[in-house]
Design an enzyme around this catalytic site. Structure first.
Site, PDB file in Angstrom:
ATOM      1  N   ALA A 285      36.580  40.862  41.072  1.00  0.00           N
ATOM      2  CA  ALA A 285      35.148  41.067  41.279  1.00  0.00           C
ATOM      3  C   ALA A 285      34.566  40.540  42.581  1.00  0.00           C
ATOM      4  O   ALA A 285      33.592  41.093  43.086  1.00  0.00           O
ATOM      5  CB  ALA A 285      34.376  40.455  40.118  1.00  0.00           C
ATOM      6  N   ALA A 286      35.107  39.449  43.126  1.00  0.00           N
ATOM      7  CA  ALA A 286      34.460  38.804  44.272  1.00  0.00           C
ATOM      8  C   ALA A 286      34.267  39.807  45.417  1.00  0.00           C
ATOM      9  O   ALA A 286      35.164  40.606  45.686  1.00  0.00           O
ATOM     10  CB  ALA A 286      35.293  37.614  44.750  1.00  0.00           C
ATOM     11  N   GLY A 289      29.466  42.282  43.953  1.00  0.00           N
ATOM     12  CA  GLY A 289      28.479  43.343  44.111  1.00  0.00           C
ATOM     13  C   GLY A 289      28.537  44.428  43.055  1.00  0.00           C
ATOM     14  O   GLY A 289      27.493  44.914  42.588  1.00  0.00           O
ATOM     15  N   ASP A 308      37.911  36.754  38.677  1.00  0.00           N
ATOM     16  CA  ASP A 308      38.555  36.526  39.968  1.00  0.00           C
ATOM     17  C   ASP A 308      39.547  35.381  39.794  1.00  0.00           C
ATOM     18  O   ASP A 308      39.485  34.649  38.790  1.00  0.00           O
ATOM     19  CB  ASP A 308      37.536  36.197  41.065  1.00  0.00           C
ATOM     20  CG  ASP A 308      38.084  36.486  42.464  1.00  0.00           C
ATOM     21  OD1 ASP A 308      38.022  37.657  42.883  1.00  0.00           O
ATOM     22  OD2 ASP A 308      38.600  35.556  43.105  1.00  0.00           O
ATOM     23  N   ASP A 335      43.915  36.465  36.600  1.00  0.00           N
ATOM     24  CA  ASP A 335      44.791  37.174  37.535  1.00  0.00           C
ATOM     25  C   ASP A 335      44.877  38.626  37.088  1.00  0.00           C
ATOM     26  O   ASP A 335      45.465  38.937  36.050  1.00  0.00           O
ATOM     27  CB  ASP A 335      46.178  36.529  37.546  1.00  0.00           C
ATOM     28  CG  ASP A 335      47.125  37.171  38.553  1.00  0.00           C
ATOM     29  OD1 ASP A 335      46.815  38.274  39.057  1.00  0.00           O
ATOM     30  OD2 ASP A 335      48.175  36.565  38.842  1.00  0.00           O
ATOM     31  N   CYS A 406      38.796  49.784  49.800  1.00  0.00           N
ATOM     32  CA  CYS A 406      38.016  49.993  51.021  1.00  0.00           C
ATOM     33  C   CYS A 406      38.973  50.374  52.155  1.00  0.00           C
ATOM     34  O   CYS A 406      38.971  49.765  53.218  1.00  0.00           O
ATOM     35  CB  CYS A 406      37.200  48.759  51.370  1.00  0.00           C
ATOM     36  SG  CYS A 406      38.158  47.244  51.579  1.00  0.00           S
TER      37      CYS A 406
END
Length: 453
Positions: A285-286, A289, A308, A335, A406
């Site tokens: 998640a970190a 957002g 996370d 994990d 990304c």
């Protein structure tokens, strides 16, 4: 030269000491500190420059950022030109001198606001303290950079990949891969677009305000605000593009009326379409957002487990959730590559935003352009698949799992998706998209929504 810290001689081994020195321009020495941390210590450029600015308090922060990101964005091109002036080549130059040469060359060729003689003189002043004994060498190379005609680029027709690699400063591995994926013309446009400044997008916290209200307030404070070009209702309600300095120092930010997030991540969550009352698990998640945006789409109703592997990142997520007024997020250290029995069959929606090569964010972290190594992609792709394999059992029947990265890479994304579907024939692709920064208003980003039969 003695012990080093932050690339500085022992007698100047702290940024606090640097503050008291008046022989070097504060803006350029701040840029040097950020570049040293990025290039020689492997730091992320955004973190390195933020730390250097915070510790050094430069007179002109915009100049510092322009210089740091400009050097990194054009590093392959600059090194190619410097290689034509240095007999042994730039790679064999002392690391501190190498950074200074790049800084000087960038100012000479790209920063019209800096006279050539100033670029040389200020770089030499830095060299006299940062790499003693090499200031004369640096002076000579930079003066030659001004006098000499530029070295010709590789032949475009004979070596298109090499030409693109130098002209746009991408590693040949990236140039080769994108040319293979998109064809020469399309790949070149993508590389050129990767050297442009990204838009800053924010997510409006609709738990507290509306995009119309927040836009009006920010415009009154002097910010330039615009909306995305999209038919997606969720994005129209939540996304604003903002120009202007000091955005994170506003009262609106401290009150939790918005947070910074690229629109690509929000589009992925919108495609997943979490609903009020559901349970959602955010596996990697970190900085949080996607969990935050999911909370807004869920109207702060339901249950989000935000995971996370790092405690400090989970703490930051909790702090931001509190600022935003989000009540349904519960953080958990986990994990994502390992199965968790308590999660099995419990989630209506699962988000797996996995570690990736990051090629979609080269506009924000240009050091990726030179650090990229295609050989490491297989290991990354294996990790991504393992996270998906571990996450799939968490999804209820008719629930959804989203896989996102990304990056823009043929060894990730499509190949990982296909391998996952072979392992889990009870899932099918509901929706997928590759966002590209030369077409969309976003970072380069890929997402695929799987639905469980």
């Amino acid at each position: 030269m003695g012990n080093q810290k932050n690339g500085l001689p022992a007698e100047m081994n702290s940024l606090e000491a640097l503050k008291t020195e008046d022989f070097m321009d504060i803006n350029r020495r701040t840029a040097y500190a950020a570049l040293f941390e990025t290039e020689e210590k492997g730091a992320y450029s955004n973190i390195a420059v933020n730390n250097a600015v915070k510790k050094n308090h430069p007179d002109d922060e915009a100049f510092v950022r322009n210089l740091v990101y400009g050097v990194l964005e054009n590093q392959i091109y600059i090194d190619y030109m410097l290689d034509g002036l240095i007999r042994s080549g730039i790679k064999k130059v002392n690391p501190r001198a190498r950074i200074l040469l790049r800084m000087g060359a960038y100012q000479i060729e790209f920063m019209n606001s800096v006279p050539e003689y100033t670029a040389v003189d200020e770089t030499v002043k830095l060299a006299k303290k940062l790499c003693r004994g090499l200031s004369g060498f640096i002076n000579g190379v930079l003066r030659s950079y001004i006098r000499n005609e530029k070295r010709p680029l590789p032949d475009r027709s004979a070596d298109f990949s090499g030409w693109c690699s130098v002209k746009y400063s991408y590693s040949r591995d990236i140039a080769d891969m994108w040319i293979s994926m998109f064809g020469p013309e399309r790949a070149e446009k993508l590389m050129a677009a990767g050297n442009t400044a990204p838009k800053l997008s924010i997510c409006v916290n609709t738990l507290k305000t509306t995009s119309e209200s927040l836009s009006e307030v920010l415009e009154e404070k002097g910010f330039e605000v615009s909306r995305p070009h999209t038919d997606d209702t969720a994005l129209l309600e939540h996304v604003l593009f903002v120009k202007g300095s000091g955005l994170l120092n506003t009262d609106e930010f401290s009150r939790g009326l918005f947070y910074v997030q690229d629109m690509s991540s929000m589009e992925a969550v919108s495609s997943l379409a979490p609903e009020p009352g559901e349970k959602l698990i955010d596996i990697c998640a970190a900085p949080g957002g996607k969990s935050f945006f999911s909370s807004m789409l869920m109207k702060n109703s339901g249950n989000i487990v935000t995971c996370d592997i790092y405690d400090h990142k989970l703490k930051l997520i909790e702090e931001t959730a509190s600022r935003l007024g989000i009540k349904i997020i519960k953080t958990m250290k986990n994990d994502g590559s390992k199965s968790r029995e308590s999660f099995v069959g419990s989630a209506d929606r699962v988000i797996a935003d996995v570690p990736c090569s990051g090629l979609g964010v080269v506009r924000r972290r240009p050091e990726i352009k030179t650090r990229f190594n295609r050989k490491g992609l297989e290991e990354l792709a294996d990790l991504q698949l393992q996270i998906l394999v571990s996450s799939a059992p968490y999804v209820k029947k008719h629930g959804k799992l989203i896989y996102s990265t990304c990056t823009i890479s043929d060894m990730e994304n499509e190949r990982v998706k296909n391998k996952f579907l072979k392992k889990f024939p009870n899932f099918f692709v509901k929706n997928e998209k590759q966002l590209l920064f030369d077409i969309d208003e976003t970072d380069g980003f890929y997402f695929c929504v799987f639905e469980r039969l």
